[in-house]
Design a protein around this motif. Structure first.
Motif, short mmCIF file in Angstrom:
data_model
loop_
_atom_site.label_atom_id
_atom_site.label_comp_id
_atom_site.label_asym_id
_atom_site.label_seq_id
_atom_site.Cartn_x
_atom_site.Cartn_y
_atom_site.Cartn_z
N ALA A 131 1.18 -6.80 2.08
CA ALA A 131 0.04 -7.33 2.31
C ALA A 131 -1.24 -6.18 2.55
CB ALA A 131 -0.10 -8.10 3.56
N CYS A 135 -6.34 -5.77 6.12
CA CYS A 135 -6.94 -7.02 6.29
C CYS A 135 -8.41 -7.08 5.22
CB CYS A 135 -7.21 -7.40 7.42
SG CYS A 135 -5.53 -7.77 8.39
N HIS A 152 -2.38 -11.40 0.26
CA HIS A 152 -2.66 -10.87 1.67
C HIS A 152 -1.84 -11.80 2.72
CE1 HIS A 152 -3.90 -8.47 4.96
NE2 HIS A 152 -4.37 -9.54 5.51
N CYS A 172 0.36 -11.63 6.13
CA CYS A 172 -0.41 -11.39 7.50
C CYS A 172 -0.58 -12.57 8.25
CB CYS A 172 -1.81 -10.56 7.04
SG CYS A 172 -2.82 -10.42 8.54
#
Lengths: 221, 177
Positions: free
Chosen positions: A20, A23, A48, A52
């Motif tokens: 992932a 962020c 992602h 996550c």
């Protein structure tokens, strides 16, 4: 679930988490949640989120935000009794002074008490803009314990980056903090309850995106 | 919202003007903050902070629907609040997975893809709890604060999530591996 199957699940989740990567920004997640992400960004965020949990939940809740059925939230009077409402009221009062800051360069502003509509709380607006050139900003605290102090600063913030803001007293102890602020055009504004502040030396610290900014200021009773 | 009300607020704020704008929007803002955060107290704070920021930044409002603008501020602040409420994991968890699942081979990536597909079918609370617990190493207390629920419920989400995962996994191709 057997121990082995549980460990395999855990391993797969860690693989997904590693894949992932970092962020995305809050703004990108928000766009994704409301269906306004451009195609490539949307795909990246989808991949992602597969790994996550934090972003997965943020997107879920951001979608909930728009679909929340409105319920009664109590009487206005009840809300007005909450001390924190002073923030909003003070911001309203501070607003004329806020606008009166000539290009954010005028320093400290105290809302004129005489101009305050009855029943509203006075506020202090402290402009800690670093380009102003003053060595240290100074201001007198409002007397009213329920009033608020609005701290504002303009920084060369990077769009999409998150910043942590802290107010430290003279001994370096953290008096108040806000985390994960997105500098909207580099502009940060935080409202602090007057009761958190005493006369003395303070530093407003903003950290994020590998940078740290510090703005000393003095408050007197 | 009546444009004249906003003009009035910009020109000469009054309690009546503030109250009217506040009344028109407070329920929508508070309800959504509650829904998003789970924690009523945090929602109150965020909702009120939203009004503070909105009024302080009124000069940035470029027209359109005022309630949409203020809700956008609220949503953005809630997102930042949620993201800031969990510490950054200090380091990726060590991979102690048996059965040769190292996380790097093509097989593992295929398996991860299948796991991901199954996870998408789980309720969000279970899916997120599993990810935070197993992939990031957060503890029950941290997950509870993040999800806005009691710790007991986190344990329940994890337990049910594992059962639910297994059930779906065995129904699908993944279970035949």
């Amino acid at each position: 679930m057997s121990t082995d199957a549980g460990r395999r699940l855990a391993g797969a989740l860690r693989t997904l988490r590693r894949a992932a990567g970092d962020c995305p920004s809050s703004e990108a997640l928000e766009r994704y949640a409301i269906g306004e992400s451009p195609g490539p960004e949307s795909q990246q965020i989808r991949e992602h989120i597969a790994g996550c949990g934090v972003c997965d939940w943020v997107v879920e809740k951001a979608r909930d935000f728009d679909h929340a059925a409105e319920s009664r939230s109590g009487s206005l009077a009840a809300w007005f009794r909450r001390p924190a409402l002073g923030y909003a009221l003070a911001a309203l009062l501070a607003y004329p002074a806020y606008l009166g800051i000539s290009g954010w360069r005028a320093g400290i502003h105290r809302t004129p008490a005489a101009a305050a509509p009855a029943g509203l709380l006075p506020a202090l607006v402290l402009d800690a803009n670093p380009v102003r050139g003053a060595a240290r900003s100074a201001a007198r605290l409002p007397r009213e314990p329920d009033s608020v102090v609005l701290l504002s600063v303009v920084l060369p913030a990077r769009p999409g980056a998150a910043y942590d803001l802290a107010v430290l007293d003279g001994s370096g102890k953290e008096v108040a903090s806000r985390r994960g602020l997105a500098g909207n055009g580099g502009e940060f504004t935080v409202a602090l309850p007057r009761r958190l502040l005493r006369a003395g030396e303070y530093t407003l610290r903003v950290e994020g995106d590998g940078q740290r900014f510090q703005f000393p200021f003095t408050l007197s009773e | 919202m009546d444009e004249s009300l906003l003009d009035e607020l910009r020109a000469a704020p009054s309690e009546a003007c503030f109250t009217e704008i506040f009344n028109l929007n407070r329920r929508a803002v508070l309800t959504r903050c509650r829904r998003m955060l789970g924690d009523p107290s945090a929602a109150e704070d965020l909702a009120q902070e939203t009004f503070a920021v909105a009024f302080a930044k009124l000069h940035l409002f470029r027209g359109g629907v005022f309630s949409n603008w203020i809700l956008q501020i609220a949503r953005n602040r809630c997102i930042n609040y949620l993201r800031a409420s969990l510490r950054t994991p200090e380091a990726p968890l060590a991979d102690d997975t048996p059965s040769g699942l190292t996380g790097d081979s093509a097989d593992d990536l295929v398996l991860s893809g299948q796991v991901s597909a199954v996870l998408r079918r789980l309720p969000p609370e279970q899916r997120v709890a599993l990810k935070l617990f197993y992939a990031d190493g957060y503890n029950y207390k941290e997950i509870a604060r993040f999800l806005g629920c009691p710790e007991k419920r986190v344990k329940s989400h994890l337990q049910n999530g594992r059962k639910h995962f297994r059930s779906i996994w065995e129904e699908t191709e993944g279970g035949s591996r």
